[in-house]
Design a protein around this motif. Structure first.
Motif, PDB file in Angstrom:
ATOM      1  N   VAL A   1       0.875  -1.167   0.000  1.00 46.92           N
ATOM      2  CA  VAL A   1       0.000   0.000   0.000  1.00 46.92           C
ATOM      3  C   VAL A   1       0.916   1.221   0.000  1.00 46.92           C
ATOM      4  O   VAL A   1       1.659   1.444   0.949  1.00 46.92           O
ATOM      5  N   TYR A   2       0.874   1.967  -1.094  1.00 47.26           N
ATOM      6  CA  TYR A   2       1.756   3.118  -1.286  1.00 47.26           C
ATOM      7  C   TYR A   2       1.032   4.394  -0.861  1.00 47.26           C
ATOM      8  O   TYR A   2      -0.108   4.622  -1.259  1.00 47.26           O
ATOM      9  N   LEU A   3       1.715   5.203  -0.063  1.00 51.20           N
ATOM     10  CA  LEU A   3       1.134   6.434   0.448  1.00 51.20           C
ATOM     11  C   LEU A   3       2.006   7.622   0.065  1.00 51.20           C
ATOM     12  O   LEU A   3       3.206   7.638   0.339  1.00 51.20           O
ATOM     13  N   LEU A   4       1.376   8.592  -0.582  1.00 55.40           N
ATOM     14  CA  LEU A   4       2.049   9.825  -0.978  1.00 55.40           C
ATOM     15  C   LEU A   4       1.465  10.980  -0.195  1.00 55.40           C
ATOM     16  O   LEU A   4       0.295  10.953   0.188  1.00 55.40           O
ATOM     17  N   GLY A   5       2.281  12.002   0.000  1.00 56.99           N
ATOM     18  CA  GLY A   5       1.804  13.211   0.666  1.00 56.99           C
ATOM     19  C   GLY A   5       1.593  14.315  -0.347  1.00 56.99           C
ATOM     20  O   GLY A   5       2.042  14.232  -1.487  1.00 56.99           O
ATOM     21  N   ALA A   6       0.903  15.340   0.077  1.00 55.49           N
ATOM     22  CA  ALA A   6       0.695  16.500  -0.790  1.00 55.49           C
ATOM     23  C   ALA A   6       2.035  17.170  -1.073  1.00 55.49           C
ATOM     24  O   ALA A   6       2.969  17.085  -0.273  1.00 55.49           O
ATOM     25  N   GLU A   7       2.115  17.835  -2.230  1.00 57.72           N
ATOM     26  CA  GLU A   7       3.384  18.440  -2.650  1.00 57.72           C
ATOM     27  C   GLU A   7       3.881  19.508  -1.678  1.00 57.72           C
ATOM     28  O   GLU A   7       5.071  19.673  -1.499  1.00 57.72           O
ATOM     29  N   ASP A   8       2.970  20.225  -1.049  1.00 54.35           N
ATOM     30  CA  ASP A   8       3.413  21.329  -0.198  1.00 54.35           C
ATOM     31  C   ASP A   8       3.796  20.906   1.218  1.00 54.35           C
ATOM     32  O   ASP A   8       4.549  21.617   1.881  1.00 54.35           O
ATOM     33  N   HIS A   9       3.331  19.739   1.682  1.00 56.90           N
ATOM     34  CA  HIS A   9       3.644  19.310   3.045  1.00 56.90           C
ATOM     35  C   HIS A   9       4.269  17.915   3.136  1.00 56.90           C
ATOM     36  O   HIS A   9       4.814  17.558   4.170  1.00 56.90           O
ATOM     37  N   GLY A  10       4.136  17.115   2.109  1.00 59.26           N
ATOM     38  CA  GLY A  10       4.636  15.744   2.171  1.00 59.26           C
ATOM     39  C   GLY A  10       3.813  14.914   3.141  1.00 59.26           C
ATOM     40  O   GLY A  10       2.712  15.282   3.541  1.00 59.26           O
ATOM     41  N   LEU A  11       4.370  13.779   3.531  1.00 57.70           N
ATOM     42  CA  LEU A  11       3.695  12.903   4.490  1.00 57.70           C
ATOM     43  C   LEU A  11       3.813  13.484   5.897  1.00 57.70           C
ATOM     44  O   LEU A  11       4.792  14.150   6.225  1.00 57.70           O
ATOM     45  N   SER A  12       2.843  13.164   6.721  1.00 59.19           N
ATOM     46  CA  SER A  12       2.916  13.579   8.125  1.00 59.19           C
ATOM     47  C   SER A  12       4.029  12.794   8.810  1.00 59.19           C
ATOM     48  O   SER A  12       4.433  11.715   8.358  1.00 59.19           O
ATOM     49  N   ASN A  13       4.518  13.326   9.917  1.00 63.38           N
ATOM     50  CA  ASN A  13       5.540  12.608  10.702  1.00 63.38           C
ATOM     51  C   ASN A  13       5.017  11.258  11.159  1.00 63.38           C
ATOM     52  O   ASN A  13       5.757  10.276  11.173  1.00 63.38           O
ATOM     53  N   GLN A  14       3.754  11.194  11.503  1.00 59.42           N
ATOM     54  CA  GLN A  14       3.138   9.938  11.922  1.00 59.42           C
ATOM     55  C   GLN A  14       3.181   8.916  10.795  1.00 59.42           C
ATOM     56  O   GLN A  14       3.521   7.752  11.014  1.00 59.42           O
ATOM     57  N   ALA A  15       2.856   9.333   9.582  1.00 61.84           N
ATOM     58  CA  ALA A  15       2.874   8.421   8.436  1.00 61.84           C
ATOM     59  C   ALA A  15       4.299   7.940   8.155  1.00 61.84           C
ATOM     60  O   ALA A  15       4.505   6.762   7.841  1.00 61.84           O
ATOM     61  N   ILE A  16       5.253   8.816   8.264  1.00 67.98           N
ATOM     62  CA  ILE A  16       6.654   8.431   8.044  1.00 67.98           C
ATOM     63  C   ILE A  16       7.088   7.393   9.074  1.00 67.98           C
ATOM     64  O   ILE A  16       7.685   6.378   8.739  1.00 67.98           O
ATOM     65  N   LYS A  17       6.757   7.617  10.331  1.00 66.39           N
ATOM     66  CA  LYS A  17       7.148   6.690  11.411  1.00 66.39           C
ATOM     67  C   LYS A  17       6.473   5.334  11.279  1.00 66.39           C
ATOM     68  O   LYS A  17       7.058   4.296  11.588  1.00 66.39           O
ATOM     69  N   LYS A  18       5.219   5.320  10.819  1.00 67.41           N
ATOM     70  CA  LYS A  18       4.453   4.068  10.731  1.00 67.41           C
ATOM     71  C   LYS A  18       4.695   3.299   9.431  1.00 67.41           C
ATOM     72  O   LYS A  18       4.302   2.139   9.323  1.00 67.41           O
ATOM     73  N   SER A  19       5.333   3.924   8.452  1.00 71.04           N
ATOM     74  CA  SER A  19       5.595   3.228   7.180  1.00 71.04           C
ATOM     75  C   SER A  19       6.579   2.086   7.416  1.00 71.04           C
ATOM     76  O   SER A  19       7.572   2.243   8.123  1.00 71.04           O
ATOM     77  N   HIS A  20       6.290   0.944   6.824  1.00 74.04           N
ATOM     78  CA  HIS A  20       7.203  -0.194   6.917  1.00 74.04           C
ATOM     79  C   HIS A  20       8.452   0.047   6.080  1.00 74.04           C
ATOM     80  O   HIS A  20       9.543  -0.420   6.415  1.00 74.04           O
ATOM     81  N   LYS A  21       8.279   0.749   4.973  1.00 76.56           N
ATOM     82  CA  LYS A  21       9.380   1.107   4.074  1.00 76.56           C
ATOM     83  C   LYS A  21       9.148   2.527   3.596  1.00 76.56           C
ATOM     84  O   LYS A  21       8.009   2.967   3.458  1.00 76.56           O
ATOM     85  N   LEU A  22      10.233   3.245   3.317  1.00 74.87           N
ATOM     86  CA  LEU A  22      10.163   4.560   2.702  1.00 74.87           C
ATOM     87  C   LEU A  22      10.959   4.514   1.414  1.00 74.87           C
ATOM     88  O   LEU A  22      12.053   3.928   1.380  1.00 74.87           O
ATOM     89  N   ILE A  23      10.406   5.100   0.370  1.00 68.37           N
ATOM     90  CA  ILE A  23      11.117   5.169  -0.901  1.00 68.37           C
ATOM     91  C   ILE A  23      11.138   6.613  -1.385  1.00 68.37           C
ATOM     92  O   ILE A  23      10.295   7.424  -0.995  1.00 68.37           O
TER      93      ILE A  23
END
Length: 154
Positions: free
Chosen positions: A103-125
């Protein structure tokens, strides 16, 4: 034909706090063309996408979550959450091995992903670019890369 359920895969793609309905519509259209199983939004919700000319939202399941916690509670079992974000420790897309169930999650261009989403992601690309890309373009590239490379069992 014998189907081995353990070898079947799926993927989904969505945006957290999407900024414009046009970006969402383009991402949905790409998701339909590139084989996504479902699409989703977290936060902002748009009811109509002029750029979703293929009407992808009617062709595949679409889920909306008001908060990241609500989304995370409904993450499919055995799926890996893959955040797409320009962080120091994110893996380059060029060498990333896509999971069979992602399940791929992208953030909005002006803010990116939330800190919570970054911490909970199993992988970051991330992409090897100095600046961020348009969210629908970035998502389309991720899905194309997945289709080109195939998947591995995690």
């Amino acid at each position: 034909m014998v189907v081995n359920n353990l070898e079947q895969g799926f993927f989904a793609i969505g945006i957290q706090n999407g900024k414009t309905p046009e970006n969402l519509g383009v991402l949905w259209r790409s998701a339909q063309n590139l084989g996504a199983s479902f699409i989703f939004t977290i936060g902002n919700r748009y009811s109509k996408q002029a750029s979703d000319t293929h009407k992808a939202v009617g062709a595949m399941p679409y889920f909306h979550y008001d908060t990241f916690d609500d989304f995370y509670a409904h993450l499919p079992k055995s799926a890996l959450l893959i955040g797409v974000e320009l962080t120091e420790d994110a893996e380059p897309l060029e060498t990333f091995k896509h999971p069979r169930r992602g399940v791929y999650l992208l953030g909005a261009e002006d803010h990116g992903l939330s800190n919570q989403a970054i911490k909970k992601s199993h992988k970051l690309i991330k992409f090897s670019s100095a600046l961020s890309l348009n969210v629908s373009v970035a998502g389309s590239i991720v899905m194309y890369d997945r289709n080109t490379k195939g998947t591995v069992v995690y």
